[in-house]
Structure formats: structure tokens, C-alpha cells
Design a protein around this motif. Structure first.
Motif, PDB file in Angstrom:
ATOM      1  N   PHE A   1      17.780  11.355  12.824  1.00 57.50           N
ATOM      2  CA  PHE A   1      17.018  11.659  11.761  1.00 57.50           C
ATOM      3  C   PHE A   1      15.884  10.345  11.020  1.00 57.50           C
ATOM      4  N   ILE A   2      16.753   9.425  11.268  1.00 57.76           N
ATOM      5  CA  ILE A   2      15.953   7.804  10.789  1.00 57.76           C
ATOM      6  C   ILE A   2      14.768   7.882  11.625  1.00 57.76           C
ATOM      7  N   ALA A   3      15.784   7.770  12.874  1.00 55.85           N
ATOM      8  CA  ALA A   3      13.946   7.381  13.861  1.00 55.85           C
ATOM      9  C   ALA A   3      12.778   8.679  13.935  1.00 55.85           C
ATOM     10  N   SER A   4      13.382   9.770  13.354  1.00 57.39           N
ATOM     11  CA  SER A   4      12.695  10.411  13.413  1.00 57.39           C
ATOM     12  C   SER A   4      11.066   9.953  11.897  1.00 57.39           C
ATOM     13  N   CYS A   5      12.691   9.312  11.124  1.00 57.56           N
ATOM     14  CA  CYS A   5      11.247   8.957  10.092  1.00 57.56           C
ATOM     15  C   CYS A   5      10.211   7.713  10.608  1.00 57.56           C
TER      16      CYS A   5
ATOM     17  N   GLY B   1      13.574  -6.569  10.486  1.00 55.09           N
ATOM     18  CA  GLY B   1      13.640  -7.809  10.510  1.00 55.09           C
ATOM     19  C   GLY B   1      13.916  -7.783  12.084  1.00 55.09           C
ATOM     20  N   GLY B   2      13.376  -6.110  12.603  1.00 50.09           N
ATOM     21  CA  GLY B   2      13.479  -5.920  13.308  1.00 50.09           C
ATOM     22  C   GLY B   2      12.305  -5.330  14.430  1.00 50.09           C
ATOM     23  N   GLY B   3      10.665  -5.683  13.278  1.00 47.71           N
ATOM     24  CA  GLY B   3       9.771  -4.898  13.859  1.00 47.71           C
ATOM     25  C   GLY B   3       9.461  -4.358  13.591  1.00 47.71           C
ATOM     26  N   TYR B   4       9.822  -3.082  13.255  1.00 52.66           N
ATOM     27  CA  TYR B   4       9.291  -1.750  12.353  1.00 52.66           C
ATOM     28  C   TYR B   4       8.979  -1.889  11.462  1.00 52.66           C
ATOM     29  N   SER B   5       8.040  -0.945  11.407  1.00 53.63           N
ATOM     30  CA  SER B   5       6.988  -0.952   9.915  1.00 53.63           C
ATOM     31  C   SER B   5       8.271   0.163   9.134  1.00 53.63           C
ATOM     32  N   TRP B   6       7.925  -0.651   7.672  1.00 52.82           N
ATOM     33  CA  TRP B   6       8.698   0.253   6.686  1.00 52.82           C
ATOM     34  C   TRP B   6       8.348   1.587   6.686  1.00 52.82           C
ATOM     35  N   THR B   7       9.459   2.472   5.992  1.00 48.31           N
ATOM     36  CA  THR B   7       9.702   3.799   6.704  1.00 48.31           C
ATOM     37  C   THR B   7       9.576   4.537   5.774  1.00 48.31           C
TER      38      THR B   7
ATOM     39  N   GLU C   1       0.691  -1.009   0.067  1.00 48.00           N
ATOM     40  CA  GLU C   1      -0.272  -0.053  -0.174  1.00 48.00           C
ATOM     41  C   GLU C   1       0.268   1.294  -0.050  1.00 48.00           C
ATOM     42  N   ILE C   2       2.542   0.969   0.375  1.00 48.68           N
ATOM     43  CA  ILE C   2       2.825   2.718   0.971  1.00 48.68           C
ATOM     44  C   ILE C   2       4.079   2.634  -0.687  1.00 48.68           C
TER      45      ILE C   2
ATOM     46  N   VAL D   1      19.730  -1.148  11.288  1.00 46.80           N
ATOM     47  CA  VAL D   1      18.819  -0.706  10.756  1.00 46.80           C
ATOM     48  C   VAL D   1      19.863   1.232   9.701  1.00 46.80           C
ATOM     49  N   VAL D   2      19.870   1.345  11.289  1.00 48.21           N
ATOM     50  CA  VAL D   2      20.926   2.503  11.023  1.00 48.21           C
ATOM     51  C   VAL D   2      22.764   2.509  10.385  1.00 48.21           C
ATOM     52  N   LEU D   3      23.012   1.600  11.284  1.00 50.88           N
ATOM     53  CA  LEU D   3      24.504   1.261  10.506  1.00 50.88           C
ATOM     54  C   LEU D   3      24.252   0.790   8.721  1.00 50.88           C
ATOM     55  N   GLY D   4      23.174  -0.179   8.435  1.00 53.47           N
ATOM     56  CA  GLY D   4      23.520  -1.008   7.386  1.00 53.47           C
ATOM     57  C   GLY D   4      22.801  -0.003   6.194  1.00 53.47           C
TER      58      GLY D   4
END
Length: 342
Positions: A327-331, A292-298, A117-118, A261-264
Motif C-alpha cells: 500500500f505504501i509503495a503504491s502511494c 532519508g532514502g531519497g524518495y519524494s514526500w508521499t 508546495e505539497i 519507511v514502512v516499519l518506521g
């Protein structure tokens, strides 16, 4: 011959000449030879890249028997140790400034549906960040299959449409990778195995349309690359072939989802392994690690492009990962509005 082959670290070291010359028979023998010495990934990448460029490759093993001993590769680049030090020095700041993992995804079908959907919103922002002039209407037309370069010359010549088509194809490949991750496979291992396919899908339409050479699908770059308006100088092309396996080892062995997530994302674009497409693939990689960490697509919104690039610059040039982690956390915590329009 086995010893000579063992010195090669990546398929891109031989794919350029194979693709440029259309050497499908030689490619088939090399695929068999690399598989014989235990280099499955190189063999698979040669085969997939040649097939993506339209060549019919028949695998054949030029050796009469398997290799009697495991063959060691050549000495690694000093960049590998620097990469490991960089990763370790940035882990704790990332953990401190990034939200902890929500845990594994329980509703896999629902998660995949949300990704689908995104798509239009994600493609619009990711392509726009790279300077492509795309509209939600064009992206949706490509998705629905009404974009047809075989009958429409304007579609064939439209680089933005070709970029949108490539993004659609790569997005489907990434979605398949994420499904494997959600099913329990190692996120870093899946990314290692699949990222070359993401790259091929991203540029296959441009190759088919004749805007790019078949050798452009060869994989990791064979020359220097420079980033506009950045002080960061990516690794040499020789160092890339040592750095990428080391990077994926770090990703595979990293226990903290936030760090993956971030360093990847950051280390991938820091290395800049391809001549083009690094940003898009870096964001695909980020989202695979998020899954992989259970977060949503960003989605990283194009409106925040300057902040995004500034944070990457701080990490690349000054070694300060905190702005990028924040920054990535805010997104991740934000909800990007779906794009609309023609």
C-alpha cells in the motif's frame, strides 16, 4: 536522588504534574538534575514542553558535582524483545515489496521546495483521514496567518481550525528535521530527537485556546488507549517507555531505507505512544524516512483510508506486513492531485 531519577525512562513520567501545577522552579531543578546524570534527552524534553506551555523555566543543577558513575536504568519490558523479533521478521517482506531507494537527494533546495508546495494537499488528506472537517481554503488561511484566535472567537473555538494550525506548526518542525536528514544526519537519530517537538507543535494551538490541558503536552501517554474498530490493542503505557527507545534504536541501526519507511510508520502506530495524534505523527515519520532514502514526500489520500487502515490491521493483528508495504509503495509511486476549493 540520582538513583531514583535514573529509574525514569522518559520525560512524560514527570511532565504531567509539572505542567498541571505550573511548577517551573521544580522543572528547572529537574532539568539540571537529569542533565547531571547524563539524561540529556529527558532534560531537553522537560524544558521544551514547559516552555511550549508558556512557563519560564530556569535550569539549575541541585547536585554539587557530576555523577561519579554511569547509572543503569531499571529492567526493560518484555515488549522490547517482541518488538525486535517483529522488526526482524518483517524486514525481508518489506524489502521484497517496496521499491529500492533512489539514492541520496542531490538538490536539497528543490526537495524542500517540493515539500512546501505539497503542504495544503498533504494537510487536507492527513487531517481528513483523522476525521477533521477541513477545506483547502481553511488550511491555506491558517498557513497565511489570517487565522487569528485572539480576535476571532470562531477561530478560537473551531477545533478543526486548531487542528489545521497545529498541523501547520508540526509540518514546519518536520521540514526542519528533514533538512537535517538531507544534510547528512542519521534519519532515525533525527526522528528520535525531534518527534516530541512534532507532537508539541501539533497540539500547542489547542492548549493555547484552552481546549486541551497543558499536561496534554507531557508526551507519551500515561494511560491505556484503544483504537476504534480495530482488534489491535496497543502496548501498555508502562511498556511504551521501554518500547520507544528500542524502536528508535532499530530505526537508527536499520541499513535499508525501505524498511525504515514502512516499519518506521507501522511500528510507531503499533506502539501508539500518544493519547492522540499517532496517525499524523506516524505519517510525518514515514515522510522523514522517505527523505532519508531519497524518495519524494508521499501523501496517503483520504479516498484510500479504508485500504490504509485495513493494511495496518493486517500487520498489527495478523503480523502480515505485505499489504501495508504494498500500500505504501503504491502511494509512493502515485501522484496525488493537488486539492482545490474553499
Amino acid at each position: 536522588m540520582r538513583v531514583a531519577l535514573s529509574m525514569l525512562r522518559d520525560a512524560s513520567e514527570v511532565l504531567g504534574p509539572l505542567l498541571s501545577g505550573g511548577h517551573s522552579t521544580v522543572a528547572g531543578r529537574l532539568v539540571g538534575a537529569f542533565r547531571n546524570i547524563g539524561r540529556r534527552k529527558i532534560a531537553d524534553d522537560i524544558l521544551a514542553s514547559m516552555q511550549a506551555a508558556g512557563y519560564d523555566v530556569r535550569e539549575s543543577d541541585p547536585f554539587e558535582a557530576p555523577s561519579p558513575l554511569p547509572l543503569l536504568s531499571k529492567e526493560i519490558s518484555p515488549s522490547v524483545n517482541w518488538l525486535r523479533i517483529l522488526w526482524e521478521s518483517m524486514r525481508e517482506p518489506v524489502i521484497k515489496h517496496f521499491p529500492p531507494s533512489p539514492g541520496s537527494v542531490k538538490n536539497i533546495e528543490g526537495y524542500v521546495k517540493q515539500i512546501e508546495e505539497i503542504y495544503v494537499t498533504d494537510a487536507y488528506h492527513s487531517l481528513s483521514i483523522e476525521g477533521y472537517r477541513v477545506s483547502p481554503g481553511l488550511i491555506d488561511r491558517v498557513r497565511q496567518g489570517s487565522w487569528n484566535p485572539d480576535v476571532n472567537d470562531s477561530d478560537k473555538a473551531h477545533k478543526d481550525a486548531l487542528a489545521a494550525r497545529g498541523y501547520w506548526q508540526a509540518f514546519q518542525a518536520v521540514k526542519q528535521s528533514i533538512q537535517k536528514i538531507l544534510a547528512g544526519e542519521c534519519a532515525g537519530g533525527v526522528a528520535d530527537d525531534d518527534h516530541s517537538r512534532w507532537y508539541r507543535e501539533l497540539f500547542a494551538p489547542s492548549v493555547e485556546a484552552g481546549l486541551c490541558k497543558p499536561s496534554d503536552l507531557a508526551g507519551y501517554r500515561n494511560g491505556s488507549v484503544f483504537i476504534r474498530r480495530s482488534k489491535h490493542v496497543p502496548l501498555s503505557h508502562a511498556a511504551v517507555r521501554d518500547a520507544m527507545p528500542a524502536f528508535f534504536d532499530l530505526l537508527r541501526n536499520e541499513r535499508d531505507a525501505a524498511v525504515r519507511v514502512v516499519l518506521g510508520h507501522f511500528i510507531f502506530v503499533y506502539i501508539h505512544p500518544y493519547m492522540d495524534g499517532n496517525g499524523r505523527i506516524g505519517r510525518f515519520l514515514m515522510n522523514a524516512m522517505l527523505a532519508g532514502g531519497g524518495y519524494s514526500w508521499t501523501v496517503i489520500p483520504v479516498e484510500k483510508r479504508a485500504d490504509y487502515l485495513s493494511a495496518l490491521e493486517a500487520a498489527s493483528v495478523d503480523g502480515d506486513i505485505v499489504p501495508f508495504a504494498k500500500f505504501i509503495a503504491s502511494c509512493v509511486n502515485a501522484k496525488v492531485q493537488p486539492v482545490a476549493g474553499k
